[in-house]
Design a protein around this motif. Structure first.
Motif, PDB file in Angstrom:
ATOM      1  N   SER A   1       0.854  -1.188   0.000  1.00 43.23           N
ATOM      2  CA  SER A   1       0.000   0.000   0.000  1.00 43.23           C
ATOM      3  C   SER A   1       0.892   1.241   0.000  1.00 43.23           C
ATOM      4  N   LEU A   2       0.347   2.344  -0.488  1.00 46.74           N
ATOM      5  CA  LEU A   2       1.092   3.606  -0.521  1.00 46.74           C
ATOM      6  C   LEU A   2       0.143   4.741  -0.176  1.00 46.74           C
ATOM      7  N   ALA A   3       0.408   5.393   0.938  1.00 47.76           N
ATOM      8  CA  ALA A   3      -0.413   6.532   1.364  1.00 47.76           C
ATOM      9  C   ALA A   3      -0.159   7.727   0.454  1.00 47.76           C
ATOM     10  N   ASN A   4      -1.014   8.716   0.535  1.00 46.81           N
ATOM     11  CA  ASN A   4      -0.778   9.946  -0.201  1.00 46.81           C
ATOM     12  C   ASN A   4       0.514  10.578   0.285  1.00 46.81           C
ATOM     13  N   GLY A   5       1.209  11.248  -0.625  1.00 42.89           N
ATOM     14  CA  GLY A   5       2.479  11.876  -0.291  1.00 42.89           C
ATOM     15  C   GLY A   5       2.340  13.372  -0.153  1.00 42.89           C
ATOM     16  N   SER A   6       3.455  14.060  -0.316  1.00 42.49           N
ATOM     17  CA  SER A   6       3.493  15.520  -0.295  1.00 42.49           C
ATOM     18  C   SER A   6       3.586  16.017  -1.727  1.00 42.49           C
ATOM     19  N   ASP A   7       3.012  17.167  -1.998  1.00 49.27           N
ATOM     20  CA  ASP A   7       2.995  17.713  -3.352  1.00 49.27           C
ATOM     21  C   ASP A   7       4.416  17.805  -3.926  1.00 49.27           C
ATOM     22  N   GLY A   8       4.628  17.176  -5.065  1.00 51.99           N
ATOM     23  CA  GLY A   8       5.932  17.181  -5.720  1.00 51.99           C
ATOM     24  C   GLY A   8       6.836  16.028  -5.342  1.00 51.99           C
ATOM     25  N   GLN A   9       6.423  15.201  -4.400  1.00 47.38           N
ATOM     26  CA  GLN A   9       7.244  14.078  -3.941  1.00 47.38           C
ATOM     27  C   GLN A   9       7.359  13.010  -5.025  1.00 47.38           C
ATOM     28  N   ILE A  10       8.563  12.483  -5.206  1.00 48.77           N
ATOM     29  CA  ILE A  10       8.805  11.409  -6.170  1.00 48.77           C
ATOM     30  C   ILE A  10       9.107  10.130  -5.400  1.00 48.77           C
ATOM     31  N   LYS A  11       8.520   9.030  -5.834  1.00 51.84           N
ATOM     32  CA  LYS A  11       8.707   7.719  -5.193  1.00 51.84           C
ATOM     33  C   LYS A  11       9.048   6.705  -6.268  1.00 51.84           C
ATOM     34  N   THR A  12      10.100   5.916  -6.032  1.00 51.28           N
ATOM     35  CA  THR A  12      10.541   4.883  -6.964  1.00 51.28           C
ATOM     36  C   THR A  12      10.455   3.525  -6.299  1.00 51.28           C
ATOM     37  N   PHE A  13       9.923   2.549  -7.033  1.00 49.76           N
ATOM     38  CA  PHE A  13       9.850   1.166  -6.573  1.00 49.76           C
ATOM     39  C   PHE A  13      10.728   0.309  -7.474  1.00 49.76           C
ATOM     40  N   ILE A  14      11.530  -0.559  -6.858  1.00 49.96           N
ATOM     41  CA  ILE A  14      12.418  -1.458  -7.594  1.00 49.96           C
ATOM     42  C   ILE A  14      12.168  -2.877  -7.131  1.00 49.96           C
ATOM     43  N   ASN A  15      11.942  -3.787  -8.076  1.00 45.09           N
ATOM     44  CA  ASN A  15      11.810  -5.201  -7.731  1.00 45.09           C
ATOM     45  C   ASN A  15      13.229  -5.773  -7.658  1.00 45.09           C
ATOM     46  N   THR A  16      13.662  -6.106  -6.451  1.00 49.07           N
ATOM     47  CA  THR A  16      15.027  -6.609  -6.229  1.00 49.07           C
ATOM     48  C   THR A  16      15.064  -8.129  -6.102  1.00 49.07           C
ATOM     49  N   SER A  17      14.018  -8.800  -6.549  1.00 45.98           N
ATOM     50  CA  SER A  17      13.982 -10.266  -6.482  1.00 45.98           C
ATOM     51  C   SER A  17      15.213 -10.849  -7.169  1.00 45.98           C
ATOM     52  N   THR A  18      15.650 -12.002  -6.677  1.00 45.76           N
ATOM     53  CA  THR A  18      16.812 -12.659  -7.278  1.00 45.76           C
ATOM     54  C   THR A  18      16.414 -13.611  -8.393  1.00 45.76           C
TER      55      THR A  18
END
Length: 154
Positions: free
Chosen positions: A89-106
């Motif tokens: 889940s991802l809550a609302n952020g702050s205006d202009g905030q950037i969020k990156t998700f990386i799948n680090t599975s092996t």
């Protein structure tokens, strides 16, 4: 008037910094020092982006049944879905905030499904496999997808 005061004696601006405000700069301090000025907007518009994301990443390992919350305090969340699919889940952020998700599975292709409280145009973002990524920005009350590598949307 600053000439008769130490910098520590000046009034603190607090969080009221404006783009037109000025910083005092000593140019070439080890050679021929010269006092100069630079605007706050010039300073912050020239900070390399990697500095803003140098902090430690949030680490999540999916377990197939628990919904795990991605934080909104770190710029990057690494998701290990090597053994099980998972929902983040991802809550609302702050205006202009950037969020990156990386799948680090092996290995494997287990899906990591990221479901923000508010996602413009979609419900969820999915990164199913090693090296897949998705990046979004929070603007106008919702997360907006900027791009990524081999992600899908629901």
């Amino acid at each position: 008037k600053m000439a008769d005061k130490k910098i520590t004696q000046l009034t603190d601006l607090g969080n009221a910094l404006a783009s037109v405000d000025l910083f005092h700069i000593v140019d070439d301090p080890s050679g021929t020092p010269i006092n100069k000025k630079v605007s706050a907007s010039s300073v912050f518009n020239n900070i390399p982006t990697f500095l803003g994301m140098k902090q430690a990443s949030q680490q999540i390992t999916t377990d197939g049944s628990t919904v795990t919350a991605a934080d909104v305090t770190s710029a990057i969340t690494e998701i290990n879905a090597t053994n099980q699919a998972g929902t983040i889940s991802l809550a609302n952020g702050s205006d202009g905030q950037i969020k990156t998700f990386i799948n680090t599975s092996t290995s494997g292709t287990f899906a990591a499904t990221i479901t923000p409280t508010s996602l413009r145009g979609h419900t969820s973002m999915v990164i199913s496999g090693p090296g897949k990524t998705v990046q979004c920005i929070f603007k106008n009350g919702a997360w907006n997808i900027l791009g990524g590598n081999a992600y899908t949307v629901v």
